[in-house]
Write an enzyme that holds these catalytic residues in place. Structure first.
Site, PDB file in Angstrom:
ATOM      1  CB  CYS A  11      -0.980  -0.128   1.259  1.00 39.87           C
ATOM      2  SG  CYS A  11      -1.972   1.415   1.454  1.00 39.87           S
ATOM      3  CB  CYS A  37       0.284   1.922   3.973  1.00 43.88           C
ATOM      4  SG  CYS A  37      -1.705   1.292   3.886  1.00 43.88           S
TER       5      CYS A  37
END
Length: 105
Positions: free
Chosen positions: A30, A33
């Site tokens: 991600c 993230c």
């Protein structure tokens, strides 16, 4: 307070050890993230958050911790107070996480 990496093995114990907890759920793949990690670290070190524990949980390898907050998207943030789930948000904005922290003050 530094950000603590948590897994299913110690997640519940960490919730019990700290009155106020903010959890960032992430996955290695991600990008958002990863981009949010420095912001999360900065939030954890902010003077006003000294009484809040900050946890990083890899959602892909910690299904029990993921279920505790009904994670639907990544990055995903949840707050717990006295071991109980309070609220969550799927966002990449620091303001959204700050609003979440205010709910456990």
């Amino acid at each position: 307070m530094a950000v603590t990496k948590a897994t299913d093995a110690d997640f519940q114990q960490l919730l019990q050890q700290h009155d106020k907890v903010v959890v960032k759920y992430y996955a290695d793949w991600c990008g958002n993230c990863r981009l949010f990690s420095p912001k999360f670290k900065r939030l954890s070190e902010a003077e006003g958050n000294a009484d809040v524990a900050f946890l990083d949980v890899n959602a892909e390898v910690s299904p029990e911790a993921r279920k505790a907050a009904n994670v639907t998207n990544l990055p995903f943030f949840a707050v717990f107070k006295n071991g109980q789930f309070v609220d969550s948000v799927a966002a990449s904005k620091e303001e959204a996480v700050n609003s979440l922290i205010e709910k456990i003050r």
